[in-house]
Structures are given as C-alpha cells and as structure tokens.
Motif scaffolding. Structure first.
Motif, PDB file in Angstrom:
ATOM      1  N   ASP A  24      28.411  34.243  46.528  1.00 21.65           N
ATOM      2  CA  ASP A  24      29.098  34.841  47.668  1.00 21.65           C
ATOM      3  C   ASP A  24      30.444  34.159  47.865  1.00 21.65           C
ATOM      4  N   GLY A  25      31.506  34.917  47.785  1.00 18.29           N
ATOM      5  CA  GLY A  25      32.837  34.353  47.915  1.00 18.29           C
ATOM      6  C   GLY A  25      33.359  33.691  46.668  1.00 18.29           C
ATOM      7  N   GLY A  26      32.578  33.685  45.580  1.00 14.98           N
ATOM      8  CA  GLY A  26      33.007  33.099  44.322  1.00 14.98           C
ATOM      9  C   GLY A  26      32.681  31.626  44.225  1.00 14.98           C
ATOM     10  N   TYR A  27      32.574  31.135  42.984  1.00 15.49           N
ATOM     11  CA  TYR A  27      32.327  29.710  42.756  1.00 15.49           C
ATOM     12  C   TYR A  27      33.607  28.920  42.997  1.00 15.49           C
ATOM     13  N   ALA A  28      33.444  27.711  43.516  1.00 14.07           N
ATOM     14  CA  ALA A  28      34.599  26.843  43.714  1.00 14.07           C
ATOM     15  C   ALA A  28      35.094  26.283  42.390  1.00 14.07           C
ATOM     16  N   ALA A  29      34.195  26.102  41.436  1.00 11.00           N
ATOM     17  CA  ALA A  29      34.568  25.566  40.130  1.00 11.00           C
ATOM     18  C   ALA A  29      33.484  25.933  39.124  1.00 11.00           C
ATOM     19  N   ALA A  34      35.172  34.485  35.352  1.00 11.45           N
ATOM     20  CA  ALA A  34      35.541  35.575  36.259  1.00 11.45           C
ATOM     21  C   ALA A  34      34.806  35.499  37.583  1.00 11.45           C
ATOM     22  N   LEU A  35      33.739  34.709  37.649  1.00  6.65           N
ATOM     23  CA  LEU A  35      32.987  34.537  38.892  1.00  6.65           C
ATOM     24  C   LEU A  35      33.567  33.437  39.774  1.00  6.65           C
ATOM     25  N   VAL A  36      34.593  32.744  39.277  1.00  6.35           N
ATOM     26  CA  VAL A  36      35.205  31.631  40.003  1.00  6.35           C
ATOM     27  C   VAL A  36      36.368  32.156  40.854  1.00  6.35           C
ATOM     28  N   ARG A  37      36.610  31.500  41.973  1.00  6.14           N
ATOM     29  CA  ARG A  37      37.686  31.899  42.870  1.00  6.14           C
ATOM     30  C   ARG A  37      39.042  31.829  42.171  1.00  6.14           C
TER      31      ARG A  37
END
Length: 710
Positions: free
Chosen positions: A531-536, A566-569
């Motif tokens: 949710d909101g993307g991975y930070a790293a 692509a799943l990272v912020r």
C-alpha cells in the motif's frame, strides 16, 4: 526475422504464413461430394443427415474430420458446435490411408451438418448429443486450426485447451442480459504516454490499433488497462485480457469493476472453481458479457465481436502452455488480432525481444513515456558488486553489502522494504568465486554441497572434497550458496530484530502488505503489492539469475528486477532500489537507466547476427536417441533448414530424479530463416503423423519455438 518479413497489415510470426494458416483451416474442411448414404435402414434426419465430427483423439494421423449419420431423434439437438459422443473405429468410419482404430465411444465436436458424405460405406450414427449448448464457434474453430498448424500439433489437442470441460448446472443457469455500451472513458493516466490518448481514442472510435506498451512503474497499469477495455466497449465491441496469474487477474478485475461496475466482464481463472468458471465462460460465449479477463486458458475465450486482445507481461513463463502443442499466449493473440482484424495491446513494465521485434517490424507501434517522465516516476537504482562485504556485523549476518544494508535501514524508517531472493535451482549450489564456474565433484561430476557450511561433499556420491580448486581458472575460493527466502528472512530478522519479517514464495504467496515498516522477503514473481509502494528494495544474488545457461538469462533477470522495482515509490518520494550484481553487465545498466526497450533492441540485434529466435524459427525434437535419429532421417525438411544435434540431454541433478520426459534421452534443434516457419511446422507434423500411422512406439516430442534452447 527481418523487418521485411512483417508488414503492418500482416500477422506476426512469418508474415503471410499466418494468413495461409487461416486459409488452410477453411480448405481442410472441404471434401469432395459423393452419393448420400443411409444408416442400416434406420430413420435419419430429413435435412442434412450427415454430421462432420472432430473426435477427441490428439494423434496427428487422426487430425481430420469424420462423417457420422444423424438419427432423426437427434436432429434438433445435433447443431454445429455441440458436444457429441460417437463410436470411433471398428467399422464406424475409415481413416484416410486405410488404417482403422479400435472401437468405443469417444467425445467429439459436431463441426457441420451436410447433405452427403464422401465415404462410400455405411456410416455409423451419432451415439448421442452430450448437450444442445453450442460451445465451439466457427471463429474459435478456425483459430484452433491455425494454432495447431503453426505449432505442428493436432486440432483435437488445441480444442481441449480452447473449450473448458462441461458443467451441467452451469449450462442450466440462465445468463444475464447484455448491458448497453458504456460511454468512452477519459484517458486519465494514459496521458503520461506519448501516444496514449490517441490509442484510447482510436479504440473508442472503432479502430484496431496495435501497440507494444512499456508501462511506467507504479500502481496505475490495471486502471490503464481497464480504460483501454472500456474504450473498446464504448465502440460496441468486446475485449479479451490475458495475464500470467490469478493475483494480477484480480487486480484487473478490481480495476474494471471500479471503472465500469458489476456485470460487464467475466473472470476466467482456476481460483473460481470449475462451475463458476464455466458459467462465466458461457456468459462470454452467449454474448451476455463482452469482456473476458483470465489466465492462459482464456486466450481462446469466445468473445463476440472482438475489438481488442491484451496480453500483460508476455515474458512470464506462465504464458507458455505446458500441454501439446505448447502454444504461447502472445502468438495466439497475434493470430486472433489478424484473423478478427481487432486491436492488439502487449503490455509490461519490461520488454521482451519478441515485443521489440513487433515494433521494429512495423506490425505494432510503441506506447512509451518520454525520458523525463520515466526519470520522475522510477525509483533511484544503485548497484553494488556482490563481492562487496558489509563493514559491520549486522550487515555480514544478513548477507547484505553496506549500501544495500543502509538502504534497507533507511527504508524501514518510512515503510515496508522488499528483499528479492532468487529461488533455489537457478544455478548449481556452489560456484567459483572468481569465474562463477559451477563447483563439481572430481569423481562423478555431481554438484558440491556444504551441509554444515564448512565441509564440502558431493550431492550425488557423497564423497568429501577437501582440496577443491576451479578447473577453469584455478581459484580455490567458492562463493556462498543461494539462500532461499526462508533462510534470508531468518538472517534479516537477526540483523533487524525489532522489525517484522514476512515471506512470500512458492508455498505461500502474499497478495499485498500494509504501509507499516516491515521486511518482505520474496522470490521473483511472488512480490506482494505494498500500500503506497515500498520505501526501498534490495535485489540479492543477481549473479544467480544472470549466470543461468539460457539464451534469455539477461532478459529474464531484467524483467524480474524491473517487476520488483516497479513496486517501489518514485525517487521524488525517496524510493531506492539496490541490485547486488556486477555493475558493468548490460541488464544491470538497463535497470539503472530504466531502459528495458533499449536492452531488448540490443538483444534483438545480437540474435539477428547469430540467427537465434525470434529472428529465426526453431523447433525442438526430443526423445530416445535412436528414435530422434530415425525421425530426422525421415522428415522432409525445407531446403534452408539447419539441424543442430542431436545431443544427449543433461542428466538429472540428483540420482534417480526423472527428466521432464521419461523417454527423453536426446534433443535436436531445427532452425529455419524467416519465411520458412510454416514449412518447417508442416514437415514436422507430416513426419510425425506418418510415424504414428506406421505404429511407432518410441515417443518423440515436437515443440515449435521452445522457451529454453540453452
């Protein structure tokens, strides 16, 4: 193949060959007329008393239609497209060529009703009509014939893939009334792509554009795909979407429901169960629903008035069917786009060589964002050689170089962090630290293992190895084992004791994770959406994926990395990706630049120089060594065909392990230049049919365009 072999108005594969396959499917249905026959004096249907049937026998020498008499009591239900049961063999019919098969009732499809038969003997009658529901349309029959011919297979085998098993309760349930077309959607995030709005407008206006779409990273691709489908519906046409797995099908399902509401699409996945899936399939066939979304088997979904076909992430191995004749979703949808003159959309965050070829040949147009947009939405990508060790105890315990360890620690302060770990089995367990040559036993060539992380032992013969050295470069140091997700999770848990650790892999795949700080350890392809993307994200053991003995190793590694990254912020929100692999390698540099298209174009150019697929067409012949040799001696190959092999297949990784094909012992590869693919498939199919008709006992498997040529 060269760009001269493909034109925008021609199908993909071998250009005019694909149109020839469609025409051939019509020609094969035509037979000479002869005198009408009766069935043992019994009452037959007054009109069109002969039924042409495709029996459910996949043997190539039986790849034809057979005539049966239609009893009067079955006249009303015996319509083209229905399932029937017939008595096959024992005088029921003849096989062209004179050979007969054993009798017994067998399933089949009624292809057409005719006034006369070309068979001069008495026809056997249809045993009964399984169901009056016509499940095989002429369009799907023509497609199935084209697929069978392209892959040197039988029509019966393709129909088993195309038409799902019957469920009586699903057939009895009424289908809903079709809904009116929705209004054309707004382009929304399609505006981020150079030709995105024009593509949506063309679909809404009834056009049939063909595009290869390199999707930007982030969560928007399901909604963008749903808008392409909605634009097609607005023009009064249907759409078909095929994705690799149920998780991504669920994301597209949710996006379509949010955009269009309930009742406008059918979800065709194994997770639905046989009854629900068949009910949904029937709704599509009956025209109650104009959109089908599903996994591999949905590529044959009988969508009416088809206006758009979509395949997402065509490089995923799930798109290649593991049952004869082994069709690939991308190729089947290319045939459908040509046959039905509909739109075509191939989408992915990465880019395969085949996708690049579609653009290079002019058959499809590129749908990409400009470089400034890509840099704005992609995360920062950092590289580190996997020989670097962390400078502190916590980093060494977690197998993370210092840069990766720092990125994980910083990311955990703001959200979840993804750690991608290659599955066991990408390469042998141990390898030379310097040159990456697999470590093998000196006595039996078995793989070396380190059960207690100190002593080396052979995994086949069990002998200890105390003085190993690399036979290729002479080095004496081995690199660490590939550690699976579970082991990595344990190590990271010790390095970050206050952080929850979750795993996602073959045994248990997570669909999503919340935005709270956590370590998510995943194998490639099993990464949950955050949710909101991975930070790293940390992409570990890159050497394992890049070191596979496979033509697609670099392309596949880049595809796996980009899918995770692509799943990272985006970088504007602090998103960082660290890939542990040699920084100078081409796939690593492509990830740093976020340039999968450029990587695919360079790969395509190299394959053109070497004559590798997809520039050439290849076929694989596998079986016992004598059988393969005899088959190659009998087949009449095109004059420009090249035979590579046969060579022995690799031995199993452990004693007693079975090969994928128990009878396989040797493999030969056959290669032809552009334009000869259809001739190669026809020659192989003809030789296999003749061998089976002669009663050949040894199994010989033919596969066109094998996914792994080593």
């Amino acid at each position: 193949m060269s760009s001269e072999d493909k034109q925008p108005s021609e199908p993909v594969g071998d250009g005019p060959e694909q149109l020839a396959l469609i025409r051939e499917s019509v020609r094969k249905a035509k037979v000479p007329k002869a005198k009408p026959r009766t069935w043992r004096g019994a009452a037959l249907a007054k009109d069109l008393p002969v039924a042409r049937v495709m029996v459910n026998k996949g043997a190539l020498h039986l790849d034809q239609f057979f005539d049966y008499a239609v009893p009067e009591e079955l006249d009303a239900d015996a319509r083209p497209g229905v399932r029937v049961r017939v008595r096959f063999g024992a005088g029921a019919h003849r096989v062209r060529g004179g050979r007969r098969e054993g009798g017994g009732l067998i399933d089949g499809f009624l292809i057409e009703r005719r006034a006369e038969s070309d068979y001069q003997g008495a026809l056997a009658a249809l045993a009964y009509v399984v169901s009056p529901e016509p499940v095989l349309s002429p369009e799907i029959l023509g497609l199935a014939r084209a697929v069978a011919d392209r892959y040197a297979g039988s029509l019966a085998d393709v129909l088993q893939l195309a038409v799902p098993p019957r469920n009586g309760r699903a057939e009895a349930a009424p289908s809903p009334e079709p809904l009116p077309p929705p209004p054309a959607p707004a382009p929304a995030t399609w505006q981020r792509y150079v030709r995105g709005p024009a593509f949506i407008e063309s679909l809404a206006a009834g056009g049939s554009p063909r595009a290869v779409w390199t999707a930007l990273p982030g969560p928007h691709w399901p909604d963008e795909l749903a808008r392409a489908v909605a634009a097609t519906l607005a023009s009064g046409r249907g759409a078909l979407v095929v994705v690799p797995d149920g998780r991504r099908a669920a994301r597209v399902d949710s996006a379509l429901t949010a955009l269009l509401g309930e009742g406008r699409h059918a979800l065709l996945t194994a997770e639905s169960g046989p009854e629900k899936r068949y009910r949904q399939w029937l709704a599509v066939r009956r025209g109650s629903v104009r959109v089908a979304v599903g996994t591999r088997a949905a590529m044959f979904a009988p969508v009416q008035n088809l206006g758009l076909v979509v395949v997402w992430d065509d490089g995923d191995s799930s798109h290649s069917d593991d049952r004869a004749p082994f069709p690939h979703v991308r190729e089947v949808l290319e045939l459908r786009a040509t046959h039905d003159r509909c739109g075509f959309l191939l989408g992915s965050t990465s880019c395969t060589v085949e996708a690049a070829q579609l653009v290079e040949s002019g058959w499809a147009a590129p749908l990409v964002a400009d470089r400034a947009r890509i840099r704005a939405v992609a995360p920062v990508v950092r590289t580190v050689g996997d020989h670097d060790l962390a400078r502190d105890e916590a980093a060494r315990a977690a197998r993370l170089p210092s840069i990766a360890w720092q990125a994980v620690r910083d990311g955990l302060a703001d959200g979840p962090v993804l750690v991608q770990v290659p599955r066991r089995g990408y390469v042998p367990r141990l390898a030379c630290e310097r040159c990456r040559t697999p470590a093998r036993c000196r006595h039996c060539a078995g793989p070396l293992e380190a059960p207690d992380e100190r002593d080396l032992r052979c995994g086949w013969c069990g002998r200890a190895e105390s003085e190993w050295h690399c036979g290729a470069c002479g080095a004496t140091r081995l690199r660490a084992q590939i550690v699976g997700a579970r082991r990595t999770a344990e190590e990271l848990g010790r390095a970050f004791p206050a952080v929850p650790v979750r795993t996602s892999g073959r045994d248990h795949i997570l669909d999503s994770v919340p935005a709270r700080p956590a370590l998510v350890v995943s194998t490639p392809g099993a990464e949950p959406v955050a949710d909101g993307g991975y930070a790293a994200a940390a992409l570990l053991d890159g050497w394992a994926m890049l070191g596979r003995p496979d033509l697609r190793a670099g392309e596949e590694a880049l595809r796996r990395w980009i899918a995770a990254a692509a799943l990272v912020r985006p970088r504007s929100e602090g998103g960082v990706v660290v890939v542990v692999a040699e920084p100078t390698l081409r796939p690593v540099q492509a990830l740093v630049r976020w340039d999968p298209v450029g990587h695919a174009l360079r790969e395509l150019a190299e394959r053109a120089e070497l004559g590798f697929p997809p520039v050439s067409r290849m076929a694989e012949v596998v079986g016992a060594a004598p059988a393969v040799t005899a088959f190659l001696a009998d087949v009449e190959l095109p004059a420009d065909a090249e035979i590579l092999g046969p060579v022995p297949l690799p031995v199993p990784e452990r004693p007693g392990a079975r090969r994928p094909d128990a009878a396989a012992g040797a493999r030969a590869l056959l290669r032809v230049p552009p334009g000869s693919g259809a001739a190669l498939a026809a020659a192989l199919k003809s030789a296999q049919a003749a061998r089976l008709a002669r009663g050949g006992q040894d199994q010989v498997r033919i596969r066109i365009d094998p996914p792994d040529i080593g």
